[in-house]
Design a protein around this motif. Structure first.
Motif, PDB file in Angstrom:
ATOM      1  N   LEU A  64      40.841 -10.005 -12.114  1.00 22.67           N
ATOM      2  CA  LEU A  64      40.124 -10.775 -11.336  1.00 22.67           C
ATOM      3  C   LEU A  64      38.762  -9.178 -10.673  1.00 22.67           C
ATOM      4  O   LEU A  64      37.493  -9.854 -11.126  1.00 22.67           O
ATOM      5  N   GLN A  65      38.897  -8.299 -10.797  1.00 23.19           N
ATOM      6  CA  GLN A  65      37.666  -7.176 -10.459  1.00 23.19           C
ATOM      7  C   GLN A  65      36.997  -6.782 -11.338  1.00 23.19           C
ATOM      8  O   GLN A  65      35.462  -7.245 -11.023  1.00 23.19           O
ATOM      9  N   LEU A  66      37.708  -7.386 -12.881  1.00 26.02           N
ATOM     10  CA  LEU A  66      35.854  -7.046 -13.914  1.00 26.02           C
ATOM     11  C   LEU A  66      35.759  -7.959 -14.110  1.00 26.02           C
ATOM     12  O   LEU A  66      34.485  -7.873 -14.212  1.00 26.02           O
ATOM     13  N   LEU A  67      35.833  -9.350 -14.140  1.00 30.66           N
ATOM     14  CA  LEU A  67      35.210 -10.225 -14.598  1.00 30.66           C
ATOM     15  C   LEU A  67      34.309 -10.587 -13.004  1.00 30.66           C
ATOM     16  O   LEU A  67      33.387 -11.503 -13.171  1.00 30.66           O
ATOM     17  N   LEU A  68      34.398 -10.367 -12.138  1.00 25.51           N
ATOM     18  CA  LEU A  68      33.648 -10.745 -10.500  1.00 25.51           C
ATOM     19  C   LEU A  68      32.467 -10.021 -10.869  1.00 25.51           C
ATOM     20  O   LEU A  68      31.542  -9.802 -10.495  1.00 25.51           O
ATOM     21  N   HIS A  69      32.800  -8.281 -11.223  1.00 29.17           N
ATOM     22  CA  HIS A  69      32.184  -6.935 -11.559  1.00 29.17           C
ATOM     23  C   HIS A  69      31.591  -7.304 -12.733  1.00 29.17           C
ATOM     24  O   HIS A  69      29.564  -7.319 -11.665  1.00 29.17           O
ATOM     25  N   ALA A  70      31.898  -8.064 -13.662  1.00 30.57           N
ATOM     26  CA  ALA A  70      30.340  -8.431 -14.107  1.00 30.57           C
ATOM     27  C   ALA A  70      29.601  -9.739 -13.798  1.00 30.57           C
ATOM     28  O   ALA A  70      28.654  -9.651 -14.259  1.00 30.57           O
ATOM     29  N   HIS A  71      30.077 -10.124 -13.153  1.00 29.11           N
ATOM     30  CA  HIS A  71      29.302 -11.059 -12.630  1.00 29.11           C
ATOM     31  C   HIS A  71      28.917 -11.052 -11.589  1.00 29.11           C
ATOM     32  O   HIS A  71      28.214 -11.631 -11.077  1.00 29.11           O
ATOM     33  N   GLU A  72      28.543  -9.810 -11.173  1.00 26.70           N
ATOM     34  CA  GLU A  72      27.492  -9.065  -9.933  1.00 26.70           C
ATOM     35  C   GLU A  72      27.685  -9.380  -9.108  1.00 26.70           C
ATOM     36  O   GLU A  72      26.818  -9.384  -8.102  1.00 26.70           O
ATOM     37  N   ILE A  73      29.206  -9.533  -8.413  1.00 26.61           N
ATOM     38  CA  ILE A  73      29.414  -9.449  -7.193  1.00 26.61           C
ATOM     39  C   ILE A  73      29.952  -8.396  -6.452  1.00 26.61           C
ATOM     40  O   ILE A  73      30.426  -7.669  -6.622  1.00 26.61           O
ATOM     41  N   ASN A 205      30.892 -11.206 -22.191  1.00 23.19           N
ATOM     42  CA  ASN A 205      32.284 -10.538 -22.719  1.00 23.19           C
ATOM     43  C   ASN A 205      31.797  -9.445 -23.444  1.00 23.19           C
ATOM     44  O   ASN A 205      32.647  -8.231 -23.067  1.00 23.19           O
ATOM     45  N   GLU A 206      31.031  -9.169 -23.520  1.00 24.79           N
ATOM     46  CA  GLU A 206      29.933  -7.790 -23.923  1.00 24.79           C
ATOM     47  C   GLU A 206      30.443  -6.910 -22.718  1.00 24.79           C
ATOM     48  O   GLU A 206      30.645  -5.884 -22.454  1.00 24.79           O
ATOM     49  N   THR A 207      29.483  -7.478 -21.794  1.00 32.00           N
ATOM     50  CA  THR A 207      29.835  -6.605 -20.431  1.00 32.00           C
ATOM     51  C   THR A 207      30.887  -6.317 -20.044  1.00 32.00           C
ATOM     52  O   THR A 207      31.542  -4.919 -19.563  1.00 32.00           O
ATOM     53  N   ARG A 212      35.800  -2.144 -18.807  1.00 27.91           N
ATOM     54  CA  ARG A 212      36.703  -2.028 -18.996  1.00 27.91           C
ATOM     55  C   ARG A 212      36.834  -0.241 -19.681  1.00 27.91           C
ATOM     56  O   ARG A 212      38.266   0.004 -19.687  1.00 27.91           O
ATOM     57  N   VAL A 213      36.499   0.173 -20.405  1.00 25.50           N
ATOM     58  CA  VAL A 213      36.448   1.775 -20.887  1.00 25.50           C
ATOM     59  C   VAL A 213      34.924   2.807 -20.497  1.00 25.50           C
ATOM     60  O   VAL A 213      34.008   2.734 -20.715  1.00 25.50           O
ATOM     61  N   HIS A 214      34.889   2.710 -18.528  1.00 27.95           N
ATOM     62  CA  HIS A 214      33.860   3.517 -18.103  1.00 27.95           C
ATOM     63  C   HIS A 214      32.256   3.242 -18.791  1.00 27.95           C
ATOM     64  O   HIS A 214      31.844   3.945 -18.391  1.00 27.95           O
ATOM     65  N   GLY A 215      32.686   1.801 -19.288  1.00 30.28           N
ATOM     66  CA  GLY A 215      30.950   1.619 -18.602  1.00 30.28           C
ATOM     67  C   GLY A 215      30.247   1.944 -20.576  1.00 30.28           C
ATOM     68  O   GLY A 215      29.008   2.437 -20.477  1.00 30.28           O
ATOM     69  N   SER A 216      30.998   1.758 -21.333  1.00 31.34           N
ATOM     70  CA  SER A 216      30.901   2.600 -22.273  1.00 31.34           C
ATOM     71  C   SER A 216      30.217   2.310 -23.509  1.00 31.34           C
ATOM     72  O   SER A 216      30.979   0.890 -23.640  1.00 31.34           O
ATOM     73  N   THR A 217      29.095   2.141 -24.226  1.00 33.32           N
ATOM     74  CA  THR A 217      29.045   1.291 -25.202  1.00 33.32           C
ATOM     75  C   THR A 217      29.184   1.328 -26.133  1.00 33.32           C
ATOM     76  O   THR A 217      29.552   0.982 -27.609  1.00 33.32           O
ATOM     77  N   MET A 224      26.936   2.154 -17.621  1.00 34.23           N
ATOM     78  CA  MET A 224      27.029   1.535 -16.524  1.00 34.23           C
ATOM     79  C   MET A 224      27.941   2.334 -16.137  1.00 34.23           C
ATOM     80  O   MET A 224      28.985   2.774 -16.678  1.00 34.23           O
ATOM     81  N   ILE A 225      28.599   2.360 -14.475  1.00 32.64           N
ATOM     82  CA  ILE A 225      30.337   3.072 -13.800  1.00 32.64           C
ATOM     83  C   ILE A 225      30.905   1.446 -13.965  1.00 32.64           C
ATOM     84  O   ILE A 225      30.266   0.844 -13.713  1.00 32.64           O
ATOM     85  N   GLY A 226      32.142   2.167 -14.847  1.00 31.31           N
ATOM     86  CA  GLY A 226      33.084   0.684 -14.989  1.00 31.31           C
ATOM     87  C   GLY A 226      34.216   1.655 -14.503  1.00 31.31           C
ATOM     88  O   GLY A 226      34.722   1.980 -13.471  1.00 31.31           O
TER      89      GLY A 226
END
Ligand SMILES: *Cc1c(COP(=O)(O)O)cnc(C)c1O
Length: 367
Positions: A64-73, A205-207, A212-217, A224-226
């Protein structure tokens, strides 16, 4: 307890050899961080949910949190959710610094009430999170209509509804992303903590994969901070084994619910779970309602029949939410449900005889 609420030992006996074989293979390879089971499970879960992508994460709450975060809530944003849910729905919103706006539910399905949502949508509303409570899908189209072309995300809390369907569409692909939990008690469960997010959008999906891995690409490169929220490889292995049986297990739950419904039909002061004509309920819980709930619970207790109340204190009356200023009386349908609901034993391996014994005890208590 002679009849448990849920029996995970029986389920384990059925899959034991496969589980140990998978563990042996995983541990021998030591490919334990986002390994082959994780990848395969994500594909299989996306297929099951009829979505383009699934991302495994550490829990349903994280999903829930990652999904909302990805939507920039975030701070300043309002997110409408039902109060009649497990606290995690609201927790995810608050952990991001956004403000939950809690609304009442439909008295029949106990899912979010669109009329209440209509009243609460405002200029700061950024997301709405219907919860498919107990395994019954929420009225997604009605909520989507309210959103219309506004900049508001529709997020499913599908933690209790693996395999449920809404108007012939699978839960998980009904909005702008869905969060699933694989906690021990859920219809599909790991042997520890796990969760997943389903989305259709490639960018999201990418974001989420980066979050989930500390914002690392790339390794040690952080855009980003993840979070640290990988799905555990051994849990993914267990989930793949169980997923092959999930449809059968959900069918069994539905048969058990039908038997409960037949046995308990027409009893005074007793409300049974409702399945709307447009819904396929997967009975994560089989939850009855009665104003004499505590009496019935005591009678079951005496017979060694396990039971539970989901949920006795509605979220808006929890101490943790006091700062939001809700009071008793603010969400009457939710509050009455909290006083009346009682979950009876429900798991795929439940026998007809066990169901009949539970029903007898309920009927006798209300007689
Ligand atoms: C279980 C559950 C969650 C949280 O999932 P976890 O995996 O326990 O973090 C969120 N929402 C609902 C409705 C749930 O039932």
């Amino acid at each position: 307890m002679t009849i448990p609420l849920i029996d995970l030992q029986l389920q384990f006996r059925e899959i034991r050899d496969e589980v140990f074989e998978a563990f042996e293979a995983s541990l021998s390879s030591m490919h334990l961080a986002l390994g082959p089971n994780c990848e395969a499970f994500e594909e299989e879960w996306a297929d099951f949910c009829e979505t383009r992508h699934a991302v495994g994460v550490a829990s349903g709450t994280d999903a829930l949190q990652l999904l909302l975060h990805a939507h920039e809530i975030g701070p300043g944003d309002e997110v409408i959710t039902p109060s009649f849910t497990f606290i995690a729905t609201i927790e995810a919103v608050m952990l991001l610094g956004a403000t939950p706006v809690l609304v009442d539910v439909d008295p029949e399905t106990l899912c979010i009430d669109p009329a209440q949502v209509a009243e609460k949508i405002g200029s700061r509303t950024r997301a709405i999170i219907p919860v498919h409570i107990y395994g019954h899908p929420a009225p997604m189209d009605e909520i989507a209509e309210l959103i219309d072309d506004r900049d508001i995300r529709l997020i499913e809390d599908a933690a209790q509804a693996h395999g449920a369907r809404y108007r012939d569409r699978a839960v998980g692909g009904l909005g702008d992303g869905a969060a699933f939990s694989f906690y021990l008690s859920k219809n599909l469960s790991a042997y520890g903590e796990a969760g997943a997010i389903t989305v259709d959008d490639d960018g999201l999906n990418e974001t989420i994969r980066h979050l989930r891995v500390h914002g690392s690409t790339e390794r040690y490169q952080h855009e980003m901070i993840g979070y640290n929220s990988r799905i555990d490889e051994l849990q993914a292995a267990v989930l793949r084994i169980k997923l092959r049986r999930l449809a059968t297990w959900n069918d069994a739950r539905r048969e058990h619910a039908a038997r409960y419904n037949r046995n308990l039909a027409g009893i005074e002061e007793l409300g049974l779970p409702v399945e709307k004509p447009w819904a396929r309920h997967v009975y994560h819980l089989y939850t009855i309602r009665t104003p004499r709930r505590d009496e019935v619970a005591a009678a079951l207790e005496q017979q060694g029949i396990d039971h539970a109340v989901h949920y006795r204190i509605p979220c808006h009356l929890q101490k943790a939410l006091e700062p939001l200023g809700y009071e008793r009386g603010s969400l009457p349908v939710t509050e009455q449900a909290a006083d009346e609901v009682l979950s009876l034993p429900m798991f795929p391996e439940l026998t007809d005889d066990q169901i009949d014994r539970v029903c007898e005890a309920v009927i006798k208590a209300l007689g």
